[in-house]
Design a protein around this motif. Structure first.
Motif, short mmCIF file in Angstrom:
data_model
loop_
_atom_site.label_atom_id
_atom_site.label_comp_id
_atom_site.label_asym_id
_atom_site.label_seq_id
_atom_site.Cartn_x
_atom_site.Cartn_y
_atom_site.Cartn_z
N GLY A 1 4.64 3.92 5.43
CA GLY A 1 5.94 4.33 4.99
C GLY A 1 6.82 4.86 5.83
O GLY A 1 8.07 4.37 5.96
N GLY B 87 -1.11 5.26 4.18
CA GLY B 87 0.25 5.20 3.49
C GLY B 87 1.43 5.94 3.99
O GLY B 87 2.70 5.39 4.12
N LYS C 155 1.89 -3.94 -0.23
CA LYS C 155 1.82 -3.16 1.16
C LYS C 155 0.53 -2.62 1.26
O LYS C 155 0.50 -1.61 2.24
CB LYS C 155 3.17 -2.37 0.91
N GLY D 281 11.05 7.68 4.04
CA GLY D 281 9.72 6.86 4.33
C GLY D 281 8.42 7.72 3.83
O GLY D 281 7.60 7.16 3.60
N ALA E 240 8.19 6.70 0.25
CA ALA E 240 7.46 5.45 0.11
C ALA E 240 6.04 5.36 0.43
O ALA E 240 5.27 4.77 -0.02
CB ALA E 240 8.31 4.47 0.92
N GLY E 241 5.77 6.12 1.67
CA GLY E 241 4.27 6.15 1.94
C GLY E 241 3.58 6.92 1.04
O GLY E 241 2.14 6.14 0.58
N LYS F 150 10.39 2.52 7.68
CA LYS F 150 11.71 3.06 7.57
C LYS F 150 12.34 3.44 8.71
O LYS F 150 13.53 3.12 9.08
CB LYS F 150 11.63 4.52 6.89
N TYR G 89 2.81 4.20 -1.56
CA TYR G 89 1.99 2.92 -1.15
C TYR G 89 0.44 3.72 -1.25
O TYR G 89 -0.37 2.93 -1.55
CB TYR G 89 2.26 2.73 0.45
N GLU H 202 11.69 -4.40 7.67
CA GLU H 202 10.80 -3.52 6.53
C GLU H 202 9.87 -4.52 5.99
O GLU H 202 8.95 -3.85 5.52
CB GLU H 202 11.62 -2.82 6.08
#
Length: 319
Positions: A272, A268, A248, A29, A32-33, A276, A36, A291
């Motif tokens: 993220g 973000g 996103k 997460g 991904a954050g 998750k 983002y 998600e």
């Protein structure tokens, strides 16, 4: 009562029972954050300079990634292809300033928004014409980006697996976020960007060139898009589906604020990590797949309480 237990209690019991798995989810997460947040930075750059949401930022991520891979497929060495792609994004920035932004100075924000939507469809069509619509493999190893993974033992036999490309993506994204923050707050051009965002006419009256500022900011957004395309492409592939991932950034911007670089980072990470955890621990209760929409639900709820975002400026209009 059982359903209430499944929603309120059981997910936290699972977290406590398997802390190594929770750490794995939090790490994924976090990565991904950060990515983002990097996507959101492109939107923040354009919004700061023009006061309008750049609908085309998502396709710029795809276009930059496809250009890099496409040049390499034509036999251009990886690093030369990277330099040429930066040049392509510079040409795109100049073209947008000359043929899109300059004719629309002092036009209503909705006109500028519609122009970025038009730019989006132009880049989609042009990208498909030049590169085709098939997914392409990012040239990860050719660019010197790390591959493989490292496993860390946690507790009694638990493992935390870190993909090297994820570590590189997080480090590169954080460096770029820091560099842009310094650029906006400590440089003359950064201050000029903020002045242009506040009032086009006032900026012109003190000698700031809108044409120059817009070209610079679109080029910076193009570099952010290229970096994002490389990192996301290395984690999956380079395709037009990345444009959907790029959006996103919308909930990220709503949480953090449309004009705030720190807000993009915090927003973000919230999105993220939140999506998750939601997918893993609450997703099975509704059949999975949350998600894809949980981030927008978080943003919608957030709008009810703080519509300007955590770090956004409260806009007061006197009538």
């Amino acid at each position: 009562m059982d359903f209430l237990y499944l929603i309120v209690v059981d997910p936290f019991v699972q977290m406590a029972d398997m802390p190594d798995f929770l750490l794995q989810v939090l790490w994924e997460g976090f990565v991904a954050g950060v990515l983002y947040a990097l996507i959101a930075l492109g939107f923040v750059l354009i919004f700061k300079a023009s006061g309008v949401f750049n609908f085309a930022q998502g396709i710029m991520v795809v276009f930059a990634g496809l250009t890099l891979v496409g040049l390499h497929e034509k036999g251009v060495p990886a690093y030369l292809a990277l330099i040429l792609t930066i040049g392509v994004m510079g040409i795109l920035a100049l073209a947008v300033e000359r043929f899109v932004m300059r004719p629309l100075v002092n036009q209503p924000d909705i006109i500028l928004l519609m122009s970025t939507i038009g730019l989006t469809y132009f880049l989609v069509g042009f990208g498909e014409f030049v590169f085709g619509g098939e997914p392409k493999q990012m040239i990860t190893e050719e660019l010197g980006l790390p591959t493989g993974s490292t496993a860390f033992e946690i507790g009694d036999g638990g493992l935390l697996i870190l993909q090297h490309i994820d570590i590189a993506a997080a480090v590169i994204a954080l460096i770029m976020v820091g560099a842009l923050a310094v650029f906006f707050n400590k440089t003359r051009i950064g201050r000029a960007l903020r002045a242009v965002a506040d009032d086009h006419q006032a900026a012109l009256s003190v000698g700031i060139s809108l044409n120059q500022i817009w070209a610079i900011v679109w080029f910076a957004a193009g570099i952010v898009a290229l970096t994002t395309g490389i990192m996301w492409g290395a984690r999956s592939d380079v395709s037009f589906a990345l444009e959907i991932i790029a959006f996103k950034a919308l909930p990220v911007l709503i949480l953090g604020g449309f004009t705030s670089i720190p807000g993009a980072i915090v927003g973000g990470l919230i999105i993220g990590v939140g999506e998750k955890i939601g997918e893993i621990y609450w997703g099975p209760l509704v059949g999975g797949g949350i998600e894809s929409w949980l981030a927008y639900m978080i943003a919608l709820i957030f709008l009810l309480f703080r519509p300007q975002g955590l770090f956004g400026e409260r806009i007061i209009e006197r009538v």
